[in-house]
Write a protein that holds these residues in place. Structure first.
Motif, PDB file in Angstrom:
ATOM      1  N   ASP A  99       0.854  -1.187   0.000  1.00  0.00           N
ATOM      2  CA  ASP A  99       0.000   0.000   0.000  1.00  0.00           C
ATOM      3  C   ASP A  99       0.893   1.242   0.000  1.00  0.00           C
ATOM      4  N   LEU A 100       1.607   1.459  -1.116  1.00  0.00           N
ATOM      5  CA  LEU A 100       2.545   2.585  -1.199  1.00  0.00           C
ATOM      6  C   LEU A 100       1.786   3.909  -1.164  1.00  0.00           C
ATOM      7  N   ASP A 101       2.380   4.917  -0.490  1.00  0.00           N
ATOM      8  CA  ASP A 101       1.714   6.219  -0.495  1.00  0.00           C
ATOM      9  C   ASP A 101       1.890   6.921  -1.839  1.00  0.00           C
ATOM     10  N   VAL A 102       2.762   6.384  -2.699  1.00  0.00           N
ATOM     11  CA  VAL A 102       2.925   6.973  -4.033  1.00  0.00           C
ATOM     12  C   VAL A 102       2.706   5.896  -5.103  1.00  0.00           C
ATOM     13  N   GLY A 103       1.669   5.065  -4.891  1.00  0.00           N
ATOM     14  CA  GLY A 103       1.421   3.939  -5.782  1.00  0.00           C
ATOM     15  C   GLY A 103       1.309   4.322  -7.254  1.00  0.00           C
ATOM     16  N   ALA A 158      -8.294  14.151  -8.586  1.00  0.00           N
ATOM     17  CA  ALA A 158      -9.670  14.022  -8.123  1.00  0.00           C
ATOM     18  C   ALA A 158      -9.731  13.375  -6.744  1.00  0.00           C
ATOM     19  N   ALA A 159      -8.833  12.386  -6.506  1.00  0.00           N
ATOM     20  CA  ALA A 159      -8.858  11.691  -5.217  1.00  0.00           C
ATOM     21  C   ALA A 159      -8.038  12.443  -4.177  1.00  0.00           C
ATOM     22  N   GLY A 160      -7.195  13.381  -4.618  1.00  0.00           N
ATOM     23  CA  GLY A 160      -6.326  14.084  -3.685  1.00  0.00           C
ATOM     24  C   GLY A 160      -5.310  13.161  -3.044  1.00  0.00           C
ATOM     25  N   SER A 161      -4.931  12.095  -3.749  1.00  0.00           N
ATOM     26  CA  SER A 161      -3.984  11.140  -3.175  1.00  0.00           C
ATOM     27  C   SER A 161      -3.304  10.351  -4.284  1.00  0.00           C
ATOM     28  N   LEU A 162      -2.061   9.932  -4.015  1.00  0.00           N
ATOM     29  CA  LEU A 162      -1.365   9.068  -4.965  1.00  0.00           C
ATOM     30  C   LEU A 162      -1.455   7.610  -4.533  1.00  0.00           C
ATOM     31  N   ARG A 163      -2.191   7.371  -3.420  1.00  0.00           N
ATOM     32  CA  ARG A 163      -2.343   6.016  -2.909  1.00  0.00           C
ATOM     33  C   ARG A 163      -3.444   5.327  -3.707  1.00  0.00           C
TER      34      ARG A 163
ATOM     35  N   LEU B  48      15.325   7.137   3.164  1.00  0.00           N
ATOM     36  CA  LEU B  48      15.055   8.341   3.969  1.00  0.00           C
ATOM     37  C   LEU B  48      13.556   8.564   4.142  1.00  0.00           C
ATOM     38  N   GLN B  49      12.757   7.605   3.643  1.00  0.00           N
ATOM     39  CA  GLN B  49      11.294   7.655   3.701  1.00  0.00           C
ATOM     40  C   GLN B  49      10.723   8.816   2.892  1.00  0.00           C
ATOM     41  N   GLN B  50      11.463   9.246   1.895  1.00  0.00           N
ATOM     42  CA  GLN B  50      10.947  10.250   0.960  1.00  0.00           C
ATOM     43  C   GLN B  50      10.451   9.490  -0.266  1.00  0.00           C
ATOM     44  N   SER B  51       9.297   8.791  -0.149  1.00  0.00           N
ATOM     45  CA  SER B  51       8.877   7.896  -1.227  1.00  0.00           C
ATOM     46  C   SER B  51       8.744   8.629  -2.553  1.00  0.00           C
ATOM     47  N   TYR B  52       8.092   9.793  -2.514  1.00  0.00           N
ATOM     48  CA  TYR B  52       7.831  10.477  -3.788  1.00  0.00           C
ATOM     49  C   TYR B  52       9.130  10.844  -4.484  1.00  0.00           C
ATOM     50  N   LEU B  53      10.049  11.488  -3.727  1.00  0.00           N
ATOM     51  CA  LEU B  53      11.312  11.903  -4.341  1.00  0.00           C
ATOM     52  C   LEU B  53      12.098  10.700  -4.837  1.00  0.00           C
ATOM     53  N   GLY B  54      12.088   9.607  -4.060  1.00  0.00           N
ATOM     54  CA  GLY B  54      12.837   8.414  -4.453  1.00  0.00           C
ATOM     55  C   GLY B  54      12.321   7.824  -5.752  1.00  0.00           C
ATOM     56  N   VAL B  55      10.987   7.585  -5.807  1.00  0.00           N
ATOM     57  CA  VAL B  55      10.416   6.955  -7.002  1.00  0.00           C
ATOM     58  C   VAL B  55      10.559   7.872  -8.210  1.00  0.00           C
ATOM     59  N   ASP B 124       2.248  13.796   5.887  1.00  0.00           N
ATOM     60  CA  ASP B 124       2.205  13.479   4.457  1.00  0.00           C
ATOM     61  C   ASP B 124       3.321  14.244   3.752  1.00  0.00           C
ATOM     62  N   LEU B 125       4.429  13.519   3.519  1.00  0.00           N
ATOM     63  CA  LEU B 125       5.620  14.184   2.974  1.00  0.00           C
ATOM     64  C   LEU B 125       5.389  14.705   1.559  1.00  0.00           C
ATOM     65  N   THR B 126       4.691  13.888   0.743  1.00  0.00           N
ATOM     66  CA  THR B 126       4.463  14.298  -0.641  1.00  0.00           C
ATOM     67  C   THR B 126       3.691  15.616  -0.684  1.00  0.00           C
ATOM     68  N   HIS B 127       2.672  15.702   0.172  1.00  0.00           N
ATOM     69  CA  HIS B 127       1.869  16.914   0.257  1.00  0.00           C
ATOM     70  C   HIS B 127       2.737  18.107   0.672  1.00  0.00           C
ATOM     71  N   ALA B 128       3.633  17.875   1.666  1.00  0.00           N
ATOM     72  CA  ALA B 128       4.498  18.945   2.148  1.00  0.00           C
ATOM     73  C   ALA B 128       5.453  19.429   1.053  1.00  0.00           C
ATOM     74  N   ILE B 129       5.992  18.475   0.281  1.00  0.00           N
ATOM     75  CA  ILE B 129       6.881  18.864  -0.820  1.00  0.00           C
ATOM     76  C   ILE B 129       6.115  19.708  -1.836  1.00  0.00           C
ATOM     77  N   GLY B 130       4.891  19.257  -2.139  1.00  0.00           N
ATOM     78  CA  GLY B 130       4.056  20.000  -3.089  1.00  0.00           C
ATOM     79  C   GLY B 130       3.834  21.428  -2.629  1.00  0.00           C
ATOM     80  N   LEU B 131       3.502  21.601  -1.334  1.00  0.00           N
ATOM     81  CA  LEU B 131       3.284  22.954  -0.809  1.00  0.00           C
ATOM     82  C   LEU B 131       4.571  23.770  -0.899  1.00  0.00           C
ATOM     83  N   GLU B 132       5.689  23.112  -0.556  1.00  0.00           N
ATOM     84  CA  GLU B 132       6.976  23.801  -0.559  1.00  0.00           C
ATOM     85  C   GLU B 132       7.303  24.329  -1.958  1.00  0.00           C
ATOM     86  N   ILE B 133       7.044  23.474  -2.976  1.00  0.00           N
ATOM     87  CA  ILE B 133       7.384  23.880  -4.350  1.00  0.00           C
ATOM     88  C   ILE B 133       6.343  24.839  -4.915  1.00  0.00           C
ATOM     89  N   MET B 134       5.068  24.518  -4.675  1.00  0.00           N
ATOM     90  CA  MET B 134       4.002  25.244  -5.353  1.00  0.00           C
ATOM     91  C   MET B 134       3.427  26.378  -4.507  1.00  0.00           C
TER      92      MET B 134
END
Lengths: 311, 187
Positions: A99-103, A158-163, B48-55, B124-134
């Protein structure tokens, strides 16, 4: 983040996921063979893939002069591995392997890997036709990938999520396919694109002696071909949580609905193949960047406006 | 413990693959050795648990290397890219410059007084990065984006020896354009 909507199952269930993916891929091959037999006026055809598999398993491996065997094998086997990596984030009803948060981004990263893999499979043989095939695929990739990326963005906004689980859950009441049909269409084009399949098969076509496939033989060829169908099946399966409401549906349990919808998407894709011509990479570039890309971006804009408007 | 082992394995893979870029004698192997090095770094970012940046690092780097395979044949004249070749040139300058930079960065990493962590990472790290950039930096990002595109376009324009007059005629009215090769968009 809110409570997780899907249950992550232990890694041992990966075997079941692999079996299901294999089954779906086999269904696609068999359906393709049956449709092909019918088009030629013959009956049956459902068992043809079994016979072909048996023949390839017995075939001797062809070798070429100065082949880059390491890269060749990586390219050949990678498609199948990539398809399994995609399936890992696709929920089957309530359950998922990871269940990746960036699926959604994970899925996208794996489909970009296909660029490298197909090119490597074309490069490794040290043969002109197969290298030409590899470059044809890259040209297609440049054309379909950006529209595909923007199509993946729409459900995520639309979902506000990448999960993936949350994207599926966000469609309660109204499936995304209903109000983002353009993104769905572009997504399906992208799936056939990264499966090197149907209209996107010029990389493997007969006019360059089979292209990437020209020097692949025996088990290598089998694994490469299986990988393409597995990618097609994985792409069809990912459409379910992304656009078709995930496991939602009456009477049947969630996992059954996920499978039914996957099979339906897969059937449509396989059936459409006989209706569509092959797309020349240079011509498709025009379609991809002048039509599909602006259409997908507009779709994203509409989705964003609706999301903002609803608050 | 496990994380430490994975970290060191990835570190070794990243450096070894980076070295391989210069040792191997094939353009394809050099390209994908570099991709492997970047993938190892991408997985380090996942640690580092930065999933978005890693992927996204893995995604971008693999795509970049695949596109580089196109360029390497396009720009390398008589296709030496397809033959075994030495991956190094200008060796003395390159070795001097790279050891200097490596020494400087390594010394910096070892000598700098690393700050203590303040506060906790957001949920929510991805959300925080988004706010930081945007968020606040939106203007910078918009400008940078336009500058990058302008650079790419002008780079291609400068590199191409044919101008729009060659393509569209002296009055720029010829349609379709007169191109030596088919392909491209917007015609």
């Amino acid at each position: 983040m809110s409570e997780s909507l899907v249950t992550t199952v232990s890694a041992g269930w990966a075997v079941l996921a692999a079996i299901i993916l294999g089954g779906l891929a086999f269904f696609a091959v068999a359906l393709e063979a049956a449709l092909s037999a019918r088009a030629h006026g013959a009956s049956g055809g459902w068992v043809a893939p079994v016979a072909r598999t048996a023949r390839l398993l017995r075939q001797r491996r062809r070798t070429t002069v100065a082949a880059d065997t390491l890269l060749w094998r990586i390219g050949g086997a990678g498609l199948l591995v990539g398809a399994f990596a995609m399936v890992a984030v696709i929920p089957l009803g309530r359950w998922t392997l990871a269940d990746l948060d960036v699926g959604v981004v994970w899925f996208n990263a794996v489909d970009v890997m296909v660029w490298a893999l197909v090119w490597l499979a074309g490069w490794g043989a040290n043969s002109t036709h197969s290298l030409v095939g590899g470059y044809r695929f890259l040209a297609h990739g440049l054309a379909y990938e950006l529209p595909l990326m923007f199509a993946l963005v729409a459900p995520a906004i639309a979902a506000g999520s990448l999960r993936v689980g949350e994207v599926a859950a966000a469609q309660e009441g109204l499936w995304f396919v209903v109000w983002m049909p353009v993104a769905f269409l572009v997504y399906l084009i992208g799936v056939t694109g990264f499966s090197v399949w149907g209209p996107f098969a010029p990389a493997l076509s007969a006019d360059i002696a089979g292209g990437v496939l020209s020097e692949l033989s025996g088990v290598d060829r089998l694994v490469f071909l299986a990988g393409r169908y597995a990618l097609l099946a994985a792409g069809a399966a990912f459409a379910v949580p992304l656009f078709l409401g995930g496991g939602a549906g009456p009477v049947l349990p969630g996992w059954a609905w996920s499978l039914v919808k996957t099979v339906a998407v897969l059937t449509v894709l396989v059936w459409l193949r006989r209706k569509l011509p092959m797309l020349r990479p240079d011509r498709f570039m025009e379609i991809g960047w002048m039509i599909l890309l602006p259409a997908a971006v507009l779709q994203d804009l509409v989705v964003s406006l609706i999301v903002v408007g609803k608050g | 413990m496990l994380v430490t082992i994975v970290f060191w394995v990835l570190a070794v893979v990243a450096v070894a693959a980076g070295v391989a870029v210069f040792v191997v004698d094939s353009m394809a192997r050099a390209t994908y050795a570099l991709a492997l090095s970047f993938i190892a770094v991408g997985v380090q970012i996942l640690l580092l648990q930065q999933s978005y940046l890693g992927v996204i690092t893995i995604l971008m780097m693999v795509m970049e290397m695949a596109v580089m395979a196109v360029y390497m044949v396009m720009f390398m004249g008589m296709n030496p890219a397809l033959m075994p070749m030495d991956m190094t040139h200008g060796k003395k300058t390159a070795i001097g410059a790279s050891s200097g930079v490596f020494g400087m960065l390594a010394a910096g990493a070892l000598l700098i007084p690393w700050p203590e962590r303040r506060g906790a990472p957001p949920e929510d790290l991805t959300h925080a990065i988004g706010l930081e950039i945007m968020g606040e930096k939106m203007l910078v990002m918009v400008v940078v984006g336009a500058v990058l595109v302008a650079t790419i376009v002008s780079g291609v324009v400068l590199a191409a020896h044919r101008t729009r007059y060659d393509r569209f005629g002296d009055d720029l009215r010829r349609r379709p354009a007169d191109d030596p090769q088919p392909g491209g968009v917007g015609r």
